[in-house]
Structure formats: C-alpha cells, structure tokens
Design a protein around this motif. Structure first.
Motif, PDB file in Angstrom:
ATOM      1  N   GLU A 102       0.821  -1.214   0.000  1.00 37.46           N
ATOM      2  CA  GLU A 102       0.000   0.000   0.000  1.00 37.46           C
ATOM      3  C   GLU A 102       0.854   1.263   0.000  1.00 37.46           C
ATOM      4  OE1 GLU A 102      -3.289   0.230  -0.485  1.00 37.46           O
ATOM      5  OE2 GLU A 102      -3.111  -1.933  -0.859  1.00 37.46           O
ATOM      6  N   ARG A 135       2.042   1.549  -3.503  1.00 34.77           N
ATOM      7  CA  ARG A 135       0.960   2.012  -4.372  1.00 34.77           C
ATOM      8  C   ARG A 135       0.766   3.526  -4.221  1.00 34.77           C
ATOM      9  NH1 ARG A 135      -2.345  -1.479  -3.034  1.00 34.77           N
ATOM     10  NH2 ARG A 135      -2.107  -2.840  -4.842  1.00 34.77           N
ATOM     11  N   ALA A 136       0.824   4.020  -3.000  1.00 34.16           N
ATOM     12  CA  ALA A 136       0.668   5.454  -2.760  1.00 34.16           C
ATOM     13  C   ALA A 136       1.804   6.235  -3.424  1.00 34.16           C
ATOM     14  CB  ALA A 136       0.627   5.736  -1.260  1.00 34.16           C
ATOM     15  N   SER A 150       3.545   5.289  -6.055  1.00 32.87           N
ATOM     16  CA  SER A 150       3.353   5.207  -7.507  1.00 32.87           C
ATOM     17  C   SER A 150       2.233   6.130  -7.981  1.00 32.87           C
ATOM     18  CB  SER A 150       3.045   3.756  -7.891  1.00 32.87           C
ATOM     19  OG  SER A 150       2.827   3.637  -9.268  1.00 32.87           O
ATOM     20  N   ASN A 151       1.136   6.151  -7.246  1.00 32.82           N
ATOM     21  CA  ASN A 151      -0.005   6.973  -7.648  1.00 32.82           C
ATOM     22  C   ASN A 151       0.328   8.455  -7.681  1.00 32.82           C
ATOM     23  OD1 ASN A 151      -1.622   4.731  -7.929  1.00 32.82           O
ATOM     24  ND2 ASN A 151      -2.613   4.936  -5.934  1.00 32.82           N
ATOM     25  N   ARG A 152       1.250   8.877  -6.806  1.00 34.31           N
ATOM     26  CA  ARG A 152       1.594  10.297  -6.715  1.00 34.31           C
ATOM     27  C   ARG A 152       2.909  10.632  -7.406  1.00 34.31           C
ATOM     28  NH1 ARG A 152      -1.585   8.658  -3.014  1.00 34.31           N
ATOM     29  NH2 ARG A 152      -3.091  10.008  -1.929  1.00 34.31           N
TER      30      ARG A 152
END
Length: 458
Positions: free
Chosen positions: A356, A359-360, A362-364
């Motif tokens: 997680e 993922r955070a 990568s998303n930003r």
C-alpha cells in the motif's frame, strides 16, 4: 489521522506537546554525557520518555499513545507486556533471578533453536547481539587459524571493532566502487583492525568473488546479514548468496549469518528464506522475549571450540549473566508462541503495509521507495529500489525529508524509526496496518514541496 496529537508539524510543536519528557531530559543532561544513555536514542528536539507499553502501543509520560513500529529495534515481535512472557517472568522471579549454576530453562531454549533452525547443532548463550558476533568471529578464527574477516559495507554487527569497520562509511571515505576501503567508525581505531577486514559491496557478485578469492588464505570468515537493516533492508540476489557460499566453501572460509535482527523473517530465520547455509549463526533480540540475550549457534565441529570438557577450551566464553534464567524463560515463552501461524500473519500484515505504501508512492509519482520483507519495512528518499548501502546514502534534501517523515508520523501517533527498519508485531491488526498507510498518504499529500526538492537518482 490520530486527533490526539496536537500542535503543528514542527520540532517546536512536538516540544510543547511533551512537557514531562522535556523535564526528564533536563534531569538526564545532568547525569549522562549528552542527556542519553545510548547513541540510538532519537530526539526531535528532545527524547520521548515512555511510561509503559501494552500490545502494539506505547504510552509516554505525557499521556499520549503511539503505535510502536520500532519495537525496541525489532526486538519485541510480540509487542509490549506479552502475557505469556509476563507470566513466565513472574514465576521465575519468585524462584530467583540468576545463578552461577545452569538451569533447565537454558536447555529448553537451546533445544527449541536447534530443533527449529536446520544448521544449528549446538548453541552458546551470551548477553547481547554484539557478544554473539564477537564470539562467532573468534570461533571462526580459532577453527581456521586465520585472522581476517570479510563483511558488507554499511552493515551493522554491533560494537566489536572488526565488525564495526565501514559500518558508517561515507562518500568522502568509502573509496572505489569495486574495491571499498576499510573505514574507521571512531577516531583512534587501530590501523591493524582496518587491515584485517575486507569490505564487500552487497549484491555485487563479481566484486565479492574477486575480493574474497584475493584474500582467501587469510580469511577466517565472511559475516553477512542476509538483509542488512542499516544497509537499506534490501533483498539479496540469489546469485550473490551463491557466490559468497561458493568462494567460502572452496577456500575453507566460514560463513557467519548475523540474524540478530533478521531471525524474525521466518520460522527458520532469514538464511532459510534466502538460500544461505551458514556455518555459524548469531542470534538475539526476539529470542530473549524482551530481555537482554545473544546466542551463537552452528555446526557441531565448529562449536567444538567452546568445549571445556577436557580442560581449557580453545575459545573460553563466559559471562556473569549469560544464559540467565530470566532471559531464558522469557525467550522460551516468546519463541514458543512464534509458530507458523504467527509468522504467516506477520507476513500478511507486512505485505499489506509495503504494497500500500508502494501504491501510494506510484499513484503520486513521489521520489520514494520501500524495501523489506516479512514483518519489516523501510522507506527511502530514492525513486528506484536501492541495491546496496551506497544507493541508500541520502542527499541532504533526502535526509531532511526522512526526518520530517519520522516527525510527521510521531505527530500523528506512530513511532517510525529514523533511518532504520520499521517492524510489525503480532498484536497488530489490519486496522493498524491501514493506519500506517493512512498516515503515510497524509505525509505525501502535505509535503509535496519537499518531495519536489528530492534529487531523482538513477
């Protein structure tokens, strides 16, 4: 976000929120050289003084609660005040705290370790991880008749001079990429110590083959943490592990696995996880149930150097508090409750947190990365996954960002170690894992300017 933590996300804000800790630190400065009793105490701007711990949480002297990801530097795998350990210690304290004679509890803990870890035939108990490493290196010297050791750059193995070489190497002194220099950790470290340590780079297959082969006739042992925490908590390449073992076996060099920290990576430890078959294993932390402990285990023929049955052993090893019944009973209680199910749950929670966080990031598009395995993780101010200690050495902007990250976590109710491994404990829940991720996301969203200042290294 945890609303119990008041004040702004600054050192001054944190200081105002901890008046009793500030008072305690003022007292401590009158009796300790720098106001602390060990160099690993974090201060921002003053240390956080703890009143008690329960489960996965700490409570400071000012009444605030924190989810504890330090766990006394990964030691408390069952968290604080673990019931079976408390019960075992209470019973033992009523029977005595230490004796000059052996007790059956030390046999039971040794039997557990020998039965669980495939390459441990015999065990000797000491008081700390440092002592375990010290005696493992001495045992290798006695067994081989050689004096030099090889170790990984940036790896931490306690406070034995030879094990400390290049522990804190910097770009100013670490030397060539393919042949690292041996660097001192303190002024006055004997030059002879530096001359007797061959420094290797983690995951550098060709370099490790060349340097170990070059010094083979003088090397008693190579000591390696299968996943060095201070070196970045980076996974070892299978070909690196294979190269170390091949050169060692071909040249009579002993392999010492330092699992003082990483024994918590699986039911059988980290070596089993990564395919390493060591001759000696050093242990500590989780095997003491929260009390001081260390242990050396290994092959029967190597461990024979400690044998005093026929008189003076080849390697004398004692210690007033070695194998003391409090540490033995606490360790036995803790280890008995570290069954396959406990490790499976730790694995799940650790993976949730790492995935997680990743993922955070990568998303930003944040210039950060996360490493680790099992119940351990570490966040780096580096856009790509690091490969070794030199990769994770931070830029000034990166160091500032990581300090701010630790501060932000503290302000929001989580103790996140600065520049070290964070650890999951068995009392933690899925909601605790989600809390960790939520606070991290909050940091990303509120520190975009600092993130933009990080140099993206490739």
């Amino acid at each position: 976000m945890n609303q119990e933590i008041a004040g702004s996300n600054t050192a001054a804000g944190l200081s105002r929120a901890r008046p009793r800790s500030n008072e305690s630190f003022a007292r401590a400065q009158k009796v300790f050289p720098d106001g602390t009793s060990r160099v690993t105490i974090e201060r921002d701007p003053t240390p956080l003084y703890i009143e008690r711990g329960m489960g996965s949480y700490l409570f400071d002297v000012d009444g605030r609660r924190f989810l504890d990801l330090n766990c006394n530097f990964t030691t408390l795998i069952h968290g604080h005040a673990f019931g079976p350990v408390v019960e075992a210690l209470t019973h033992q304290l009523q029977r005595g705290s230490c004796f000059a004679n052996p007790t059956e509890s030390e046999i039971e803990l040794a039997e557990l370790l020998c039965g669980r870890i495939p390459w441990i035939d015999r065990v000797r108990f000491v008081n700390t991880g440092t002592e375990a490493v010290l005696f493992a290196i001495k045992a290798a010297r006695v067994f081989t008749g050689r004096s030099k050791i090889a170790k990984l750059e940036g790896a931490y193995h306690g406070a034995y001079d030879w094990a400390e070489v290049s522990q804190a190497a910097t770009p100013d002194n670490w030397g060539d990429a393919i042949e690292p220099k041996s660097t001192a950790i303190y002024r006055g470290m004997p030059a002879s110590v530096l001359d007797e340590v061959v420094v290797l780079r983690f995951n550098d297959v060709e370099s490790v083959r060349r340097l170990m082969s070059l010094h083979a006739h003088d090397l008693a042992a190579v000591i390696l943490d299968p996943m060095p925490s201070r070196g970045g908590l980076v996974a070892p390449k299978s070909e690196f592990i294979a190269a170390v073992q091949e050169v060692a076996r071909n040249n009579g060099i002993l392999v010492i696995a330092d699992e003082v920290l990483n024994l918590r990576q699986s039911f059988q430890g980290a070596s089993a996880r990564y395919g390493l078959v060591p001759d000696l294993v050093t242990m500590g932390k989780i095997i003491g149930g929260g009390l001081p402990v260390g242990a050396i285990g290994g092959r029967e023929d190597v461990m024979k150097v400690f044998d005093a049955s026929a008189g003076r052993p080849l390697l004398p090893q004692g210690g007033t508090f070695s194998a003391n019944p409090l540490s033995m009973t606490a360790g036995l209680a803790a280890m008995r409750h570290l069954d396959h199910a406990a490790f499976a749950n730790l694995e799940i929670l650790g993976k949730i947190v790492r995935d997680e966080i990743d993922r955070a990031i990568s998303n930003r598009g944040a210039p950060l990365s996360v490493t680790g395995a099992a119940s351990l993780f570490r966040i780096h101010p580096l856009a790509r996954t690091p490969n070794d200690y030199r990769d994770i050495y931070p830029t000034p902007a990166g160091a500032t960002l990581m300090k701010q990250l630790t501060r932000f976590f503290a302000e929001n109710g989580i103790i996140l170690p600065h520049g070290a491994a964070a650890s999951i404990s068995t009392p933690m829940t899925r909601s605790d894992a989600e809390f960790i991720v939520d606070v991290f996301v909050g940091f990303l969203d509120s520190h975009q300017d600092m993130l933009d200042a990080i140099e993206v290294r490739t």
